[in-house]
Design an enzyme around this catalytic site. Structure first.
Site, mmCIF file in Angstrom:
data_model
loop_
_atom_site.group_PDB
_atom_site.id
_atom_site.type_symbol
_atom_site.label_atom_id
_atom_site.label_comp_id
_atom_site.label_asym_id
_atom_site.label_seq_id
_atom_site.Cartn_x
_atom_site.Cartn_y
_atom_site.Cartn_z
ATOM 1 N N LYS A 46 11.911 10.612 10.833
ATOM 2 C CA LYS A 46 11.333 9.262 10.894
ATOM 3 C C LYS A 46 12.351 8.184 11.227
ATOM 4 C CE LYS A 46 7.749 10.134 7.468
ATOM 5 N NZ LYS A 46 6.980 9.500 6.384
ATOM 6 N N ARG A 85 -7.785 7.745 4.706
ATOM 7 C CA ARG A 85 -7.921 8.028 6.140
ATOM 8 C C ARG A 85 -8.050 9.529 6.329
ATOM 9 N NH1 ARG A 85 -2.688 4.791 7.925
ATOM 10 N NH2 ARG A 85 -2.122 5.627 5.899
ATOM 11 N N GLU A 122 7.172 0.967 11.804
ATOM 12 C CA GLU A 122 5.881 0.946 11.119
ATOM 13 C C GLU A 122 4.780 0.954 12.171
ATOM 14 O OE1 GLU A 122 5.662 0.982 7.841
ATOM 15 O OE2 GLU A 122 7.830 0.831 7.616
ATOM 16 N N GLY A 123 3.598 1.371 11.741
ATOM 17 C CA GLY A 123 2.436 1.223 12.618
ATOM 18 C C GLY A 123 1.988 2.495 13.297
ATOM 19 N N ASN A 168 4.190 0.878 2.082
ATOM 20 C CA ASN A 168 4.110 -0.221 3.054
ATOM 21 C C ASN A 168 4.309 -1.548 2.349
ATOM 22 O OD1 ASN A 168 3.039 1.216 5.612
ATOM 23 N ND2 ASN A 168 1.706 1.956 3.982
ATOM 24 N N ARG A 194 0.868 -1.191 0.000
ATOM 25 C CA ARG A 194 0.000 0.000 0.000
ATOM 26 C C ARG A 194 0.896 1.229 0.000
ATOM 27 N NH1 ARG A 194 -2.787 0.635 5.098
ATOM 28 N NH2 ARG A 194 -1.384 2.365 5.388
ATOM 29 N N LYS A 249 12.021 3.295 5.767
ATOM 30 C CA LYS A 249 12.109 4.728 5.460
ATOM 31 C C LYS A 249 13.487 5.066 4.891
ATOM 32 C CE LYS A 249 8.123 5.123 7.799
ATOM 33 N NZ LYS A 249 7.355 3.951 8.220
ATOM 34 N N SER A 306 -2.574 -2.835 6.142
ATOM 35 C CA SER A 306 -3.893 -3.240 6.634
ATOM 36 C C SER A 306 -5.011 -2.374 6.071
ATOM 37 C CB SER A 306 -3.894 -3.215 8.152
ATOM 38 O OG SER A 306 -3.545 -1.935 8.604
ATOM 39 N N GLU A 350 4.702 7.149 2.457
ATOM 40 C CA GLU A 350 5.537 5.946 2.609
ATOM 41 C C GLU A 350 4.958 4.842 1.739
ATOM 42 O OE1 GLU A 350 5.394 3.522 6.067
ATOM 43 O OE2 GLU A 350 3.311 3.977 6.496
HETATM 44 P P1 ADP Z 1 4.198 4.638 9.782
HETATM 45 O O1 ADP Z 1 5.014 3.575 9.142
HETATM 46 O O2 ADP Z 1 4.335 4.694 11.246
HETATM 47 O O3 ADP Z 1 2.769 4.589 9.306
HETATM 48 P P2 ADP Z 1 4.396 7.093 8.210
HETATM 49 O O4 ADP Z 1 5.556 7.490 7.406
HETATM 50 O O5 ADP Z 1 3.202 6.634 7.445
HETATM 51 O O6 ADP Z 1 4.861 5.995 9.256
HETATM 52 O O7 ADP Z 1 3.989 8.301 9.141
HETATM 53 C C1 ADP Z 1 2.891 8.225 10.033
HETATM 54 C C2 ADP Z 1 1.950 9.393 9.802
HETATM 55 O O8 ADP Z 1 2.654 10.629 9.967
HETATM 56 C C3 ADP Z 1 1.345 9.457 8.406
HETATM 57 O O9 ADP Z 1 0.178 8.673 8.337
HETATM 58 C C4 ADP Z 1 1.068 10.937 8.249
HETATM 59 O O10 ADP Z 1 -0.164 11.303 8.850
HETATM 60 C C5 ADP Z 1 2.195 11.585 9.036
HETATM 61 N N1 ADP Z 1 3.305 11.926 8.131
HETATM 62 C C6 ADP Z 1 4.304 11.115 7.738
HETATM 63 N N2 ADP Z 1 5.148 11.730 6.894
HETATM 64 C C7 ADP Z 1 4.672 12.974 6.740
HETATM 65 C C8 ADP Z 1 5.107 14.128 5.994
HETATM 66 N N3 ADP Z 1 6.198 14.086 5.236
HETATM 67 N N4 ADP Z 1 4.358 15.246 6.079
HETATM 68 C C9 ADP Z 1 3.252 15.292 6.841
HETATM 69 N N5 ADP Z 1 2.799 14.258 7.573
HETATM 70 C C10 ADP Z 1 3.497 13.111 7.530
HETATM 71 MG MG MG Z 2 1.985 5.027 7.473
#
Ligand code: ADP
Ligand code: MG
Length: 487
Positions: free
Chosen positions: A378, A463, A382-383, A155, A130, A320, A160, A153
């Site tokens: 970051k 979401r 994950e999660g 996945n 995803r 990441k 899920s 990102e």
């Molecule tokens: P995870 O693997 O924990 O899901 P993500 O990279 O998806 O990590 O980051 C978690 C959340 O943080 C995302 O769902 C988003 O809402 C927010 N986020 C992540 N990267 C960014 C970004 N570059 N700008 C704004 N919000 C972000």
């Molecule tokens: Mg995410």
């Protein structure tokens, strides 16, 4: 856990629909439809008690051109993951410093290396991927349909909500029909559930083709976390595989796994069965490996003849750090020269914090300390709930040693457009300004030599979270399930 905080309703100037003035009735209808169709989530205090999953009452506007663009990119992202996963030398080199600073990445990398050294019993791998995007359009109103989709990102493990998102698409279509005009936009079809089942079924069929005979039944093993709150999303895949493909899926934990000469055998006596496919809905976080036993189990699975979804290599391709490395100029060209430019078109600015990158790291860290609101920091997790923002980002970057920093990457912060919306949790509605994140599902089954046996791009997840909430996970309690209305 941070609570959702909402600003006061800003209903003025919004286009009137039949829903307005009927919110109470629509809320009751929506909760009932959601529960009746399996859109359920376990209670935080009791995983055996189910209520409706948190959802948005209406779909969220998303620009059609951006939606079409990211859907069209999904097959290339699948191929990219496969290429990266097969390039052991590049993975080793890219993750070298991260692994030195982060034990979890180090263990995954070691496991990949050890499995390679043993010789692969199964070269095929399955990705249920995803790719997540946010629109970048600082200060805009989401109703305008402005903004460019940037990848948050990709996945590659335990992606899920494919089934619950399919339910929510159905919910929004029902509400739109019942309260005519309730969505100002077109709801794209969402076949995520069927498409993910088709991917698992294709892998199961490939396994049976490779190993046609056995004295025990062959089944798909889903590795789950004990007390999983998002069990309905997993159960719907189980039911879909059974009803649509006649394939039995069993839920197992890492502690159920035993070594058996390359085959993965579960159960005892007459109840013994062999895993054709191991589908991980656990194993993506350090907490899933409470002891060495779980790591040993992962190693047994990795070395077995079952098709892994994903392999450790696919999991590493979704880190990441890999995302950041792929964003550097000229890197994707190594594997996919003709897709490189279009894929890079959805990348936000990503910055290495490796010690080896020296002066450029010092410069970007200094900028992030001065303007923390422009960045997200970051770790390799994950999660949800793991990233650093704002003051926490600034303070962390000020105190980290260069080696500690290398466990993270820096990313430009995406500034999504917002709009007033109604979110529903525990039967109660909350109105406030929201932003969205769109996920595109894609499956890919490959033979380990670059050939694709099966692939599809079946659907999406949207979401919604309140403006001002940094993190985004539904499971982590930050976001609600929704769907896109293409504008
Ligand atoms: P995870 O693997 O924990 O899901 P993500 O990279 O998806 O990590 O980051 C978690 C959340 O943080 C995302 O769902 C988003 O809402 C927010 N986020 C992540 N990267 C960014 C970004 N570059 N700008 C704004 N919000 C972000
Ligand atoms: Mg995410």
């Amino acid at each position: 856990m941070r609570l959702l905080t909402f600003i006061a309703p800003l209903l003025g100037g919004r286009k009137m629909t039949k829903l307005q003035g009927h919110e109470e009735e629509a809320l009751g209808d929506a909760v009932a439809w959601c529960v009746a169709n399996g859109g359920c989530y376990a209670d935080p205090n009791d995983p055996k008690l189910y209520g409706h999953a948190p959802f948005a009452l209406e779909p969220f506007p998303f620009p059609r051109a951006e939606y079409d663009r990211v859907v069209a990119l999904q097959p290339a992202f699948g191929r990219l993951v496969d290429c990266v996963a097969r390039d052991a030398a590049w993975l080793e080199d890219t993750l070298k410093e991260t692994a030195a600073s982060d034990e979890f990445t180090r263990k995954l990398l070691e496991l990949r290396r050890e499995t390679d050294a043993k010789g692969l019993k199964q070269t095929c791998s399955l990705g249920l991927l995803r790719s997540d995007y946010m629109l970048d359009a600082p200060g805009s109103n989401a109703e305008d349909g402005s903004g460019r989709a940037l990848q948050v990102e990709l996945n590659t493990i335990a992606s899920s909500f494919g089934c619950l998102s399919t339910v929510i698409s159905g919910l929004h279509s029902y509400i739109a029909q019942k309260y005519e005009g309730a969505s100002n936009g077109v709801l794209p079809p969402n076949k995520a559930k069927d498409g993910l089942c088709a991917g698992l079924a294709a892998a199961h069929a490939e396994f049976l083709r490779q190993f046609p005979s056995s004295d025990v039944p062959r089944r798909v093993a889903m590795v789950v976390q004990p007390g999983e709150r998002n069990q309905m999303d997993q159960r719907m895949l189980e039911h879909g595989l059974w009803e649509g493909h006649g394939i039995d899926l069993r839920r197992v934990t890492l502690l159920d796994v035993e070594e058996n000469g390359g085959k993965l055998i579960f159960g005892e006596g007459d109840d013994r069965w062999e895993a054709s496919v191991v589908y991980f809905r656990a194993g993506y976080a350090p907490d899933d490996y409470a002891s060495d036993k779980e790591w040993q189990a992962r190693a047994v699975i990795e070395a077995s003849n079952a098709i892994k979804c994903p392999t450790v290599a696919y999991q590493l391709a979704g880190t990441k750090k890999v995302q950041q490395a792929l964003a550097a100029p000229g890197i994707i060209e190594k594997w996919l020269p003709s897709d490189a430019e279009s894929l890079r078109g959805v990348f936000a600015g990503l910055y290495s914090l490796d010690v080896a990158d020296g002066a450029s790291v010092d410069a970007i860290v200094a900028e992030a300390i001065e303007h923390p609101s422009k960045f997200v920091c970051k770790p390799q997790r994950e999660g949800g709930g793991n990233n650093l923002y704002g003051d926490e980002l600034k303070e962390s970057l000020m105190k980290f040693s260069p080696q500690e920093r290398a466990a993270y990457v820096l990313m430009d912060r995406i500034q999504p457009p917002s709009k007033t919306a109604t979110l529903v949790r525990g039967g109660e509605s909350i109105v406030g300004a929201c932003v969205c994140e769109l996920g595109i599902y894609g499956t890919i089954l490959t033979n380990g030599e670059g050939a694709t046996i099966f692939e599809n791009t079946p659907g999406h997840l949207l979401r919604q979270k309140s403006l001002g909430v940094d993190e985004g996970g539904v499971a982590a309690g930050f976001a609600c399930l929704s769907s896109p209305a293409l504008v």
